[in-house]
Design a protein around this motif. Structure first.
Motif, PDB file in Angstrom:
ATOM      1  N   THR A   1      51.954  -5.373  23.815  1.00 49.83           N
ATOM      2  CA  THR A   1      50.728  -5.613  24.565  1.00 49.83           C
ATOM      3  C   THR A   1      49.561  -4.964  23.830  1.00 49.83           C
ATOM      4  O   THR A   1      49.743  -4.093  22.986  1.00 49.83           O
ATOM      5  CB  THR A   1      50.812  -5.024  25.995  1.00 49.83           C
ATOM      6  OG1 THR A   1      50.916  -3.594  25.911  1.00 49.83           O
ATOM      7  CG2 THR A   1      52.009  -5.571  26.742  1.00 49.83           C
TER       8      THR A   1
ATOM      9  N   SER B   1      45.819  -2.891  24.466  1.00 43.58           N
ATOM     10  CA  SER B   1      45.168  -2.075  25.488  1.00 43.58           C
ATOM     11  C   SER B   1      43.864  -1.519  24.919  1.00 43.58           C
ATOM     12  O   SER B   1      43.858  -0.860  23.878  1.00 43.58           O
ATOM     13  CB  SER B   1      46.096  -0.934  25.918  1.00 43.58           C
ATOM     14  OG  SER B   1      45.622  -0.325  27.092  1.00 43.58           O
TER      15      SER B   1
ATOM     16  N   TYR C   1      36.190   2.548  27.289  1.00 46.31           N
ATOM     17  CA  TYR C   1      37.374   2.288  26.473  1.00 46.31           C
ATOM     18  C   TYR C   1      38.202   3.569  26.354  1.00 46.31           C
ATOM     19  O   TYR C   1      37.664   4.676  26.351  1.00 46.31           O
ATOM     20  CB  TYR C   1      36.974   1.797  25.083  1.00 46.31           C
ATOM     21  CG  TYR C   1      36.217   0.482  25.078  1.00 46.31           C
ATOM     22  CD1 TYR C   1      36.530  -0.542  25.965  1.00 46.31           C
ATOM     23  CD2 TYR C   1      35.175   0.273  24.183  1.00 46.31           C
ATOM     24  CE1 TYR C   1      35.846  -1.738  25.959  1.00 46.31           C
ATOM     25  CE2 TYR C   1      34.481  -0.927  24.156  1.00 46.31           C
ATOM     26  CZ  TYR C   1      34.811  -1.935  25.053  1.00 46.31           C
ATOM     27  OH  TYR C   1      34.126  -3.112  25.031  1.00 46.31           O
ATOM     28  N   TYR C   2      39.506   3.392  26.191  1.00 54.81           N
ATOM     29  CA  TYR C   2      40.389   4.564  26.180  1.00 54.81           C
ATOM     30  C   TYR C   2      40.110   5.474  24.985  1.00 54.81           C
ATOM     31  O   TYR C   2      40.028   6.690  25.139  1.00 54.81           O
ATOM     32  CB  TYR C   2      41.852   4.116  26.176  1.00 54.81           C
ATOM     33  CG  TYR C   2      42.247   3.364  27.425  1.00 54.81           C
ATOM     34  CD1 TYR C   2      41.887   3.844  28.684  1.00 54.81           C
ATOM     35  CD2 TYR C   2      42.963   2.177  27.352  1.00 54.81           C
ATOM     36  CE1 TYR C   2      42.236   3.161  29.841  1.00 54.81           C
ATOM     37  CE2 TYR C   2      43.321   1.490  28.488  1.00 54.81           C
ATOM     38  CZ  TYR C   2      42.957   1.967  29.727  1.00 54.81           C
ATOM     39  OH  TYR C   2      43.300   1.278  30.851  1.00 54.81           O
TER      40      TYR C   2
ATOM     41  N   LEU D   1      44.824   6.681  27.368  1.00 56.63           N
ATOM     42  CA  LEU D   1      45.672   5.527  27.665  1.00 56.63           C
ATOM     43  C   LEU D   1      46.843   5.940  28.542  1.00 56.63           C
ATOM     44  O   LEU D   1      47.139   5.291  29.563  1.00 56.63           O
ATOM     45  CB  LEU D   1      46.184   4.906  26.366  1.00 56.63           C
ATOM     46  CG  LEU D   1      47.293   3.855  26.507  1.00 56.63           C
ATOM     47  CD1 LEU D   1      46.767   2.610  27.200  1.00 56.63           C
ATOM     48  CD2 LEU D   1      47.872   3.505  25.140  1.00 56.63           C
TER      49      LEU D   1
ATOM     50  N   ARG E   1      47.720   4.676  32.664  1.00 58.82           N
ATOM     51  CA  ARG E   1      48.832   3.778  32.951  1.00 58.82           C
ATOM     52  C   ARG E   1      49.418   4.055  34.329  1.00 58.82           C
ATOM     53  O   ARG E   1      49.581   5.202  34.749  1.00 58.82           O
ATOM     54  CB  ARG E   1      49.915   3.904  31.884  1.00 58.82           C
ATOM     55  CG  ARG E   1      49.489   3.291  30.559  1.00 58.82           C
ATOM     56  CD  ARG E   1      50.562   3.450  29.504  1.00 58.82           C
ATOM     57  NE  ARG E   1      51.788   2.749  29.846  1.00 58.82           N
ATOM     58  CZ  ARG E   1      52.019   1.459  29.599  1.00 58.82           C
ATOM     59  NH1 ARG E   1      51.086   0.714  29.005  1.00 58.82           N
ATOM     60  NH2 ARG E   1      53.155   0.893  29.923  1.00 58.82           N
TER      61      ARG E   1
ATOM     62  N   GLU F   1      43.983  -9.665  25.448  1.00 60.50           N
ATOM     63  CA  GLU F   1      44.776  -8.694  26.205  1.00 60.50           C
ATOM     64  C   GLU F   1      45.256  -9.328  27.501  1.00 60.50           C
ATOM     65  O   GLU F   1      44.448  -9.835  28.285  1.00 60.50           O
ATOM     66  CB  GLU F   1      43.934  -7.451  26.502  1.00 60.50           C
ATOM     67  CG  GLU F   1      44.670  -6.358  27.249  1.00 60.50           C
ATOM     68  CD  GLU F   1      43.811  -5.120  27.451  1.00 60.50           C
ATOM     69  OE1 GLU F   1      44.013  -4.432  28.475  1.00 60.50           O
ATOM     70  OE2 GLU F   1      42.958  -4.823  26.582  1.00 60.50           O
ATOM     71  N   ASP F   2      46.563  -9.344  27.718  1.00 59.99           N
ATOM     72  CA  ASP F   2      47.165  -9.947  28.916  1.00 59.99           C
ATOM     73  C   ASP F   2      46.668 -11.370  29.139  1.00 59.99           C
ATOM     74  O   ASP F   2      46.375 -11.776  30.270  1.00 59.99           O
ATOM     75  CB  ASP F   2      46.878  -9.096  30.147  1.00 59.99           C
ATOM     76  CG  ASP F   2      47.591  -7.758  30.097  1.00 59.99           C
ATOM     77  OD1 ASP F   2      48.670  -7.683  29.474  1.00 59.99           O
ATOM     78  OD2 ASP F   2      47.079  -6.784  30.686  1.00 59.99           O
TER      79      ASP F   2
END
Length: 279
Positions: free
Chosen positions: A81, A83, A90-91, A97, A101, A129-130
């Motif tokens: 995936t 992320s 943003y992470y 991250l 989760r 993403e996804d």
């Protein structure tokens, strides 16, 4: 911690849908400079660490005097995936991250930085993403490693992963993948080194990349010290045996491997590739 950065004064014109960022592209220009660049080392548990644990898909190996960490994702056991995090937040780090989760999310097997990005952390190339495309394919010319043609795209579904040059992806892929990230340059194309690589050029940097082998497994490789583009690409050809491989980045290259109690910290990152256990 040092890192050679050239901030482009010419904004890239990127066609996109979804998240946008107002940051200038952070371009890492290297090939053709003829000057060896100083290697910056990330802070991690890697230096002097013992061999990888039995429950980890990552192994330390040495080739031509360079130490690598080589992690393998198997589509029968793992899911890949992307992320990034929400726009404006943003992470940028593995720690953020991990903290974001859900407790019900599939366990992380390992994660790596996954493509070049601007100063705000937004991808400068294709990003899905996804199943949601947040940045369209970037076919523009420009400076830096990202624009060294051919560059390419790592993409796929839950069970099938591929790497194509950007032009091949544009011409051949019509369905939206489940995940995708664009970076550059390509390291290997049909088993051959990128045409602009020397066998062992003067620039030695920490690097990471990804290749997909004939069995459909994704090989994520990070050098633990400075290595030239040519030697790094040859590792994918000769050791990982992936006919196509894509450069992800250099010096900022980082790995999170929970099974090895390793979480690298570098400068703030951009897109992250996360390998999870399949349910």
């Amino acid at each position: 911690m040092r890192r050679s950065l050239v901030i482009s004064s010419i904004a890239l014109v990127l066609a996109s849908c979804g998240d946008q960022s107002g940051g200038e592209p952070v371009m890492r220009t290297e090939i053709g400079s003829g000057v060896a660049e100083e290697t910056a080392s990330p802070t991690s548990e890697a230096e002097g660490a013992p061999e990888a644990q039995a429950n980890s898909p990552c192994r330390r190996t040495t080739e031509m005097g360079v130490i690598y960490t080589h992690c393998i994702a198997d589509p029968g056991r793992h899911r890949v995936t992307m992320s990034l995090g929400p726009k404006g937040s943003y992470y940028r780090t593995f720690a953020r991250l991990a903290g974001a989760r859900s407790s019900t999310a599939s366990p992380v097997v390992f994660a790596v930085n996954g493509g070049m990005y601007d100063e705000a952390g937004a991808p400068i190339g294709y990003y899905v993403e996804d199943g949601e495309r947040r940045r369209e394919l970037n076919r523009a010319d420009g400076p830096g490693n990202f624009h060294m043609q051919p560059n390419g795209v790592f993409y796929g579904t839950d069970t099938s992963w591929r790497i194509r040059t950007t032009d091949d992806f544009y011409a051949s892929v019509s369905d939206r993948p489940r995940f995708g990230t664009q970076s550059g340059p390509m390291l290997l194309i049909d088993g051959k080194l990128h045409p602009d690589f020397q066998e062992d050029g003067p620039s030695k940097m920490i690097r990471n990349g990804v290749g997909v082998d004939a069995q459909g497994r994704a090989h994520f490789v990070k050098s633990e010290g400075g290595v030239s583009f040519g030697r790094f690409a040859a590792y994918f050809r000769d050791v990982a045996k992936t006919p196509d491989a894509l450069y992800l980045d250099g010096n900022v290259s980082a790995l999170w491997s929970p099974g090895d109690d390793r979480m690298d910290t570098t400068v703030p990152l951009g897109p992250l590739i996360v390998v999870e256990e399949r349910e």
